[in-house]
Design an enzyme around this catalytic site. Structure first.
Site, PDB file in Angstrom:
ATOM      1  N   ARG A  81      14.989  48.981  17.879  1.00 57.14           N
ATOM      2  CA  ARG A  81      13.969  48.676  16.867  1.00 57.14           C
ATOM      3  C   ARG A  81      12.872  49.734  16.822  1.00 57.14           C
ATOM      4  O   ARG A  81      11.708  49.425  16.559  1.00 57.14           O
ATOM      5  CB  ARG A  81      13.309  47.310  17.138  1.00 57.14           C
ATOM      6  CG  ARG A  81      14.233  46.139  17.043  1.00 57.14           C
ATOM      7  CD  ARG A  81      14.111  45.497  15.675  1.00 57.14           C
ATOM      8  NE  ARG A  81      14.875  44.280  15.612  1.00 57.14           N
ATOM      9  CZ  ARG A  81      14.351  43.079  15.418  1.00 57.14           C
ATOM     10  NH1 ARG A  81      13.065  42.938  15.271  1.00 57.14           N
ATOM     11  NH2 ARG A  81      15.123  42.032  15.350  1.00 57.14           N
TER      12      ARG A  81
ATOM     13  N   ARG B  27       7.198  47.806  12.689  1.00 59.30           N
ATOM     14  CA  ARG B  27       5.810  47.483  12.343  1.00 59.30           C
ATOM     15  C   ARG B  27       4.747  48.095  13.238  1.00 59.30           C
ATOM     16  O   ARG B  27       3.590  48.177  12.861  1.00 59.30           O
ATOM     17  CB  ARG B  27       5.638  45.957  12.320  1.00 59.30           C
ATOM     18  CG  ARG B  27       6.281  45.327  11.098  1.00 59.30           C
ATOM     19  CD  ARG B  27       6.432  43.847  11.263  1.00 59.30           C
ATOM     20  NE  ARG B  27       7.426  43.538  12.288  1.00 59.30           N
ATOM     21  CZ  ARG B  27       7.872  42.330  12.561  1.00 59.30           C
ATOM     22  NH1 ARG B  27       7.403  41.299  11.920  1.00 59.30           N
ATOM     23  NH2 ARG B  27       8.788  42.145  13.490  1.00 59.30           N
TER      24      ARG B  27
ATOM     25  N   ARG C 167       6.283  49.824   3.957  1.00 54.13           N
ATOM     26  CA  ARG C 167       6.632  48.399   3.851  1.00 54.13           C
ATOM     27  C   ARG C 167       5.671  47.677   2.908  1.00 54.13           C
ATOM     28  O   ARG C 167       6.042  46.682   2.289  1.00 54.13           O
ATOM     29  CB  ARG C 167       6.597  47.803   5.260  1.00 54.13           C
ATOM     30  CG  ARG C 167       6.673  46.309   5.373  1.00 54.13           C
ATOM     31  CD  ARG C 167       8.088  45.793   5.193  1.00 54.13           C
ATOM     32  NE  ARG C 167       8.166  44.463   5.757  1.00 54.13           N
ATOM     33  CZ  ARG C 167       7.728  43.371   5.163  1.00 54.13           C
ATOM     34  NH1 ARG C 167       7.205  43.445   3.958  1.00 54.13           N
ATOM     35  NH2 ARG C 167       7.814  42.205   5.777  1.00 54.13           N
TER      36      ARG C 167
ATOM     37  N   ASP D  76      19.306  45.909   8.960  1.00 55.37           N
ATOM     38  CA  ASP D  76      19.251  44.689   9.772  1.00 55.37           C
ATOM     39  C   ASP D  76      20.667  44.192  10.011  1.00 55.37           C
ATOM     40  O   ASP D  76      21.586  44.542   9.275  1.00 55.37           O
ATOM     41  CB  ASP D  76      18.426  43.604   9.071  1.00 55.37           C
ATOM     42  CG  ASP D  76      18.011  42.537  10.065  1.00 55.37           C
ATOM     43  OD1 ASP D  76      17.100  42.794  10.869  1.00 55.37           O
ATOM     44  OD2 ASP D  76      18.633  41.456  10.085  1.00 55.37           O
TER      45      ASP D  76
ATOM     46  N   TYR E 243      23.091  32.679  13.147  1.00 57.32           N
ATOM     47  CA  TYR E 243      22.154  32.686  12.013  1.00 57.32           C
ATOM     48  C   TYR E 243      22.739  31.965  10.797  1.00 57.32           C
ATOM     49  O   TYR E 243      22.049  31.246  10.089  1.00 57.32           O
ATOM     50  CB  TYR E 243      21.764  34.121  11.644  1.00 57.32           C
ATOM     51  CG  TYR E 243      20.807  34.731  12.641  1.00 57.32           C
ATOM     52  CD1 TYR E 243      19.448  34.433  12.598  1.00 57.32           C
ATOM     53  CD2 TYR E 243      21.258  35.595  13.644  1.00 57.32           C
ATOM     54  CE1 TYR E 243      18.564  34.976  13.522  1.00 57.32           C
ATOM     55  CE2 TYR E 243      20.387  36.139  14.570  1.00 57.32           C
ATOM     56  CZ  TYR E 243      19.035  35.820  14.507  1.00 57.32           C
ATOM     57  OH  TYR E 243      18.170  36.346  15.425  1.00 57.32           O
TER      58      TYR E 243
HETATM   59  O1  CP3 Z   1      16.394  49.700  15.782  1.00 48.10           O
HETATM   60  C1  CP3 Z   1      16.002  50.039  14.652  1.00 48.10           C
HETATM   61  O2  CP3 Z   1      14.983  50.732  14.452  1.00 48.10           O
HETATM   62  C2  CP3 Z   1      16.878  49.673  13.468  1.00 48.10           C
HETATM   63  C3  CP3 Z   1      16.492  48.515  12.745  1.00 48.10           C
HETATM   64  C4  CP3 Z   1      16.831  47.106  13.208  1.00 48.10           C
HETATM   65  C5  CP3 Z   1      16.095  46.009  12.705  1.00 48.10           C
HETATM   66  N1  CP3 Z   1      16.703  44.862  13.126  1.00 48.10           N
HETATM   67  C6  CP3 Z   1      14.915  46.130  11.845  1.00 48.10           C
HETATM   68  C7  CP3 Z   1      14.047  44.961  11.614  1.00 48.10           C
HETATM   69  C8  CP3 Z   1      17.852  46.593  14.017  1.00 48.10           C
HETATM   70  C9  CP3 Z   1      18.877  47.319  14.854  1.00 48.10           C
HETATM   71  C10 CP3 Z   1      17.770  45.167  13.938  1.00 48.10           C
HETATM   72  C11 CP3 Z   1      18.719  44.275  14.612  1.00 48.10           C
HETATM   73  C12 CP3 Z   1      18.491  42.824  14.585  1.00 48.10           C
HETATM   74  N2  CP3 Z   1      17.977  42.066  13.554  1.00 48.10           N
HETATM   75  C13 CP3 Z   1      18.869  41.935  15.617  1.00 48.10           C
HETATM   76  C14 CP3 Z   1      19.603  42.338  16.889  1.00 48.10           C
HETATM   77  C15 CP3 Z   1      18.714  42.967  17.867  1.00 48.10           C
HETATM   78  C16 CP3 Z   1      17.704  42.068  18.478  1.00 48.10           C
HETATM   79  O3  CP3 Z   1      16.510  42.357  18.297  1.00 48.10           O
HETATM   80  O4  CP3 Z   1      18.107  41.133  19.177  1.00 48.10           O
HETATM   81  C17 CP3 Z   1      18.515  40.642  15.215  1.00 48.10           C
HETATM   82  C18 CP3 Z   1      18.701  39.365  16.014  1.00 48.10           C
HETATM   83  C19 CP3 Z   1      17.980  40.733  13.902  1.00 48.10           C
HETATM   84  C20 CP3 Z   1      17.541  39.619  13.017  1.00 48.10           C
HETATM   85  C21 CP3 Z   1      16.130  39.758  12.618  1.00 48.10           C
HETATM   86  N3  CP3 Z   1      15.631  40.724  11.756  1.00 48.10           N
HETATM   87  C22 CP3 Z   1      15.033  38.945  13.028  1.00 48.10           C
HETATM   88  C23 CP3 Z   1      15.135  37.786  13.977  1.00 48.10           C
HETATM   89  C24 CP3 Z   1      13.889  39.448  12.369  1.00 48.10           C
HETATM   90  C25 CP3 Z   1      12.497  38.907  12.413  1.00 48.10           C
HETATM   91  C26 CP3 Z   1      11.884  39.357  13.683  1.00 48.10           C
HETATM   92  C27 CP3 Z   1      10.437  39.674  13.584  1.00 48.10           C
HETATM   93  O5  CP3 Z   1       9.987  40.305  14.552  1.00 48.10           O
HETATM   94  O6  CP3 Z   1       9.778  39.339  12.591  1.00 48.10           O
HETATM   95  C28 CP3 Z   1      14.273  40.586  11.618  1.00 48.10           C
HETATM   96  C29 CP3 Z   1      13.380  41.431  10.804  1.00 48.10           C
HETATM   97  C30 CP3 Z   1      13.339  42.883  11.137  1.00 48.10           C
HETATM   98  N4  CP3 Z   1      14.434  43.645  11.426  1.00 48.10           N
HETATM   99  C31 CP3 Z   1      12.171  43.717  11.143  1.00 48.10           C
HETATM  100  C32 CP3 Z   1      12.619  45.017  11.425  1.00 48.10           C
HETATM  101  C33 CP3 Z   1      11.793  46.291  11.477  1.00 48.10           C
HETATM  102  C34 CP3 Z   1      10.756  43.288  10.823  1.00 48.10           C
HETATM  103  C35 CP3 Z   1      10.678  43.258   9.348  1.00 48.10           C
HETATM  104  C36 CP3 Z   1       9.319  43.383   8.734  1.00 48.10           C
HETATM  105  O7  CP3 Z   1       8.676  42.346   8.551  1.00 48.10           O
HETATM  106  O8  CP3 Z   1       8.926  44.513   8.348  1.00 48.10           O
END
Ligand code: CP3
Length: 335
Positions: A5, A9, A18, A54, A133
């Site tokens: 990640r 943010r 964003r 994502d 999910y």
């Molecule tokens: O690593 C990177 O930079 C690549 C981007 C990436 C994101 N999500 C961006 C993201 C990757 C590899 C993921 C994987 C992901 N997404 C997983 C597996 C890895 C892990 O963390 O366990 C999972 C379970 C998700 C599902 C997901 N996406 C959730 C639960 C959320 C909300 C979490 C939160 O912190 O709000 C997201 C949103 C998300 N995915 C954001 C980002 C940058 C935040 C989005 C925003 O509001 O700008």
């Protein structure tokens, strides 16, 4: 070294792109998502660039109606709650129905073409985690619905996981075709299962996906499971190239297990606690050095144990990258 990640943010540059659009809009905008993917690389000089996207793009393309709400995380309008919904689902064609993803990968591949020291990383969620999910309808605390399926209707769950395996394989192959040099399979929630359940509902699908990826001799596969301390040997049975461990697992222990059970066949990735990034710099530097020492300078990729948190201080990310790169363990991905 890179950080799960790493684009997100905690970076002002991310917040700027964003702002005024939803997370999904940003993911689907090829030009902006390409730029976001490159932000941490430009700011800190990681060895790996992970495509910004994502894991939920696959169920979104299956028509489940995905949205992200601030504070609530992802939510599906139409979760899968009945067996009779499964035959209506199809594995999306990534080059048609998720075309923005290979397009972002292609753009990144072109941009990084003259940088042989940086690895371009693609990824997908793995079937079990995607199914949590899709069945729960979003993030979950108790995983009530999928657990109920697992006990009451294991064949129906198999059918869904099999379909997702095909979708994930196609999705990763499209990313590889578009230029991904490494791919990571995220099975974040597989660690909530017993070993027996993991062997039944997780391992066969990892094996199926990894066996069916293209360019297996050129494109290494990283397998990540959170809470995997008691599952590392089962992760290895899927024959990835790299096992990515979380911060609850001891890196030294994972290296030792790899040595004794698998003749050090696997590289290990991990596992700085994302919370260590909130510590004072002296403590953080010590933690980083400890991992570099335990990881050694062969078969080790420095990373976090889980995704970086939104309020992480940027200067601490820089300190970790600089510390790792100054050590002999740097550039493991591209070595
Ligand atoms: O690593 C990177 O930079 C690549 C981007 C990436 C994101 N999500 C961006 C993201 C990757 C590899 C993921 C994987 C992901 N997404 C997983 C597996 C890895 C892990 O963390 O366990 C999972 C379970 C998700 C599902 C997901 N996406 C959730 C639960 C959320 C909300 C979490 C939160 O912190 O709000 C997201 C949103 C998300 N995915 C954001 C980002 C940058 C935040 C989005 C925003 O509001 O700008």
């Amino acid at each position: 070294m890179w950080m799960m990640r790493q684009a997100g943010r905690y970076m002002a540059e991310y917040q700027a792109l964003r702002s005024g659009r939803t997370f999904l809009e940003l993911c689907q905008n090829v030009e902006l998502a390409t730029e976001v993917s490159l932000q941490p690389y430009k700011a800190f000089g990681m060895d790996g660039v992970i495509m910004f996207s994502d894991i939920l793009t696959i169920p979104h393309a299956m028509g489940l109606g995905l949205s992200f709400t601030e504070g609530m995380g992802p939510q599906f309008e139409t979760p899968i709650r009945h067996v009779d919904q499964i035959p209506k689902l199809h594995a999306p064609d990534p080059n048609k129905e998720i075309a923005y993803v290979p397009a972002i990968m292609k753009a990144l591949s072109n941009t990084l073409a003259n940088d042989p020291n940086t690895a371009l990383i693609g990824f997908s969620g793995a079937p079990w985690t995607l199914a949590t999910y899709m069945i729960e309808g979003g993030s979950s605390k108790h995983f009530q619905y999928i657990k109920q399926w697992l006990f009451e209707q294991p064949e129906a769950l198999d059918a869904l996981l099999s379909l997702l395996s095909i979708a994930v394989t196609d999705y990763l192959n499209a990313q590889i075709e578009a230029g991904a040099q490494v791919v990571q399979l995220f099975d974040t929630w597989a660690g909530l299962l017993s070993r027996e359940q993991y062997q039944r509902f997780v391992l066969p699908f990892h094996q199926q996906i990894i066996q069916n990826l293209n360019k297996r001799d050129e494109v290494p596969v990283i397998l990540y499971v959170n809470n995997s301390r008691g599952l590392l040997d089962l992760m290895a049975l899927a024959q990835p190239d790299v096992i990515s461990i979380d911060e609850k697992t001891s890196l030294a222990e994972a290296k030792k297990l790899n040595e004794t059970l698998f003749n050090s066949n696997y590289a290990i990735q991990g596992n700085l606690d994302p919370l260590a990034l909130f510590c004072n710099q002296e403590t953080l530097k010590k933690q980083t050095h400890q991992l570099l020492f335990e990881g050694g300078n062969r078969g080790y990729i420095f990373n976090l144990g889980h995704g970086i948190l939104p309020k992480t201080p940027v200067e601490n990310v820089r300190l970790v990258v600089d510390t790792v790169k100054a050590s002999a363990g740097a550039n493991v991905l591209s070595a």
